[in-house]
Design a protein around this motif. Sequence first.
Motif, short mmCIF file in Angstrom:
data_model
loop_
_atom_site.label_atom_id
_atom_site.label_comp_id
_atom_site.label_asym_id
_atom_site.label_seq_id
_atom_site.Cartn_x
_atom_site.Cartn_y
_atom_site.Cartn_z
N ASP A 56 0.85 -1.29 -0.19
CA ASP A 56 -0.10 -0.10 -0.18
C ASP A 56 0.99 1.32 0.07
O ASP A 56 0.52 2.19 -0.67
N ILE A 57 1.94 1.22 0.63
CA ILE A 57 2.88 2.40 0.69
C ILE A 57 3.76 2.59 -0.57
O ILE A 57 3.65 3.58 -1.29
N ARG A 58 4.10 1.60 -1.15
CA ARG A 58 4.63 1.49 -2.48
C ARG A 58 3.52 1.90 -3.41
O ARG A 58 4.09 2.89 -4.23
N ALA A 59 2.47 1.70 -3.15
CA ALA A 59 1.44 2.19 -4.13
C ALA A 59 1.17 3.76 -4.22
O ALA A 59 1.12 4.39 -5.22
N ALA A 60 1.11 4.24 -3.10
CA ALA A 60 1.14 5.67 -2.92
C ALA A 60 2.37 6.32 -3.45
O ALA A 60 1.98 7.27 -3.96
N VAL A 61 3.31 5.77 -3.16
CA VAL A 61 4.58 6.53 -3.79
C VAL A 61 4.50 6.27 -5.28
O VAL A 61 4.70 7.27 -5.87
N LEU A 62 4.15 5.34 -5.81
CA LEU A 62 3.84 5.04 -7.23
C LEU A 62 2.91 5.81 -7.78
O LEU A 62 3.29 6.56 -8.84
N TYR A 63 1.98 5.85 -7.05
CA TYR A 63 0.85 7.03 -7.53
C TYR A 63 1.39 8.42 -7.59
O TYR A 63 1.31 9.07 -8.62
N LEU A 68 3.09 13.17 -10.86
CA LEU A 68 4.25 14.56 -11.09
C LEU A 68 4.73 13.82 -12.54
O LEU A 68 5.44 15.05 -13.17
N GLU A 69 4.84 12.88 -12.95
CA GLU A 69 5.45 12.52 -14.16
C GLU A 69 4.79 13.54 -15.30
O GLU A 69 5.42 13.67 -16.29
N GLY A 70 3.38 13.58 -15.38
CA GLY A 70 2.74 14.27 -16.25
C GLY A 70 2.67 15.76 -16.06
O GLY A 70 2.04 16.45 -16.85
#
Length: 75
Positions: A56-63, A68-70
């Motif tokens: 869940d934490i990794r998902a938050a960071v990936l989100y 920010l990528e866009g």
Amino acid sequence: MSKEKLLERIETRRDVLGGKPIIKGTRIPVELILKHIANGWEFEKICNEYGLEKADIRAAVLYAEKVLEGEEVFI
């Protein structure tokens, strides 16, 4: 776990926190997780405090990365 599977752990619902991105099935916003990481909390502490899994934490960071990528920056 693939990035696609991780992102499935994030959802937005108008009826929960005004549509802010949250960990699916909770009322825990991505923003809160990122604030804790920025303040030096370890993944394990966040998981214990909120009953989450490390994924869940990794998902938050990936989100956050995907958002920010866009983002376009104008100087």
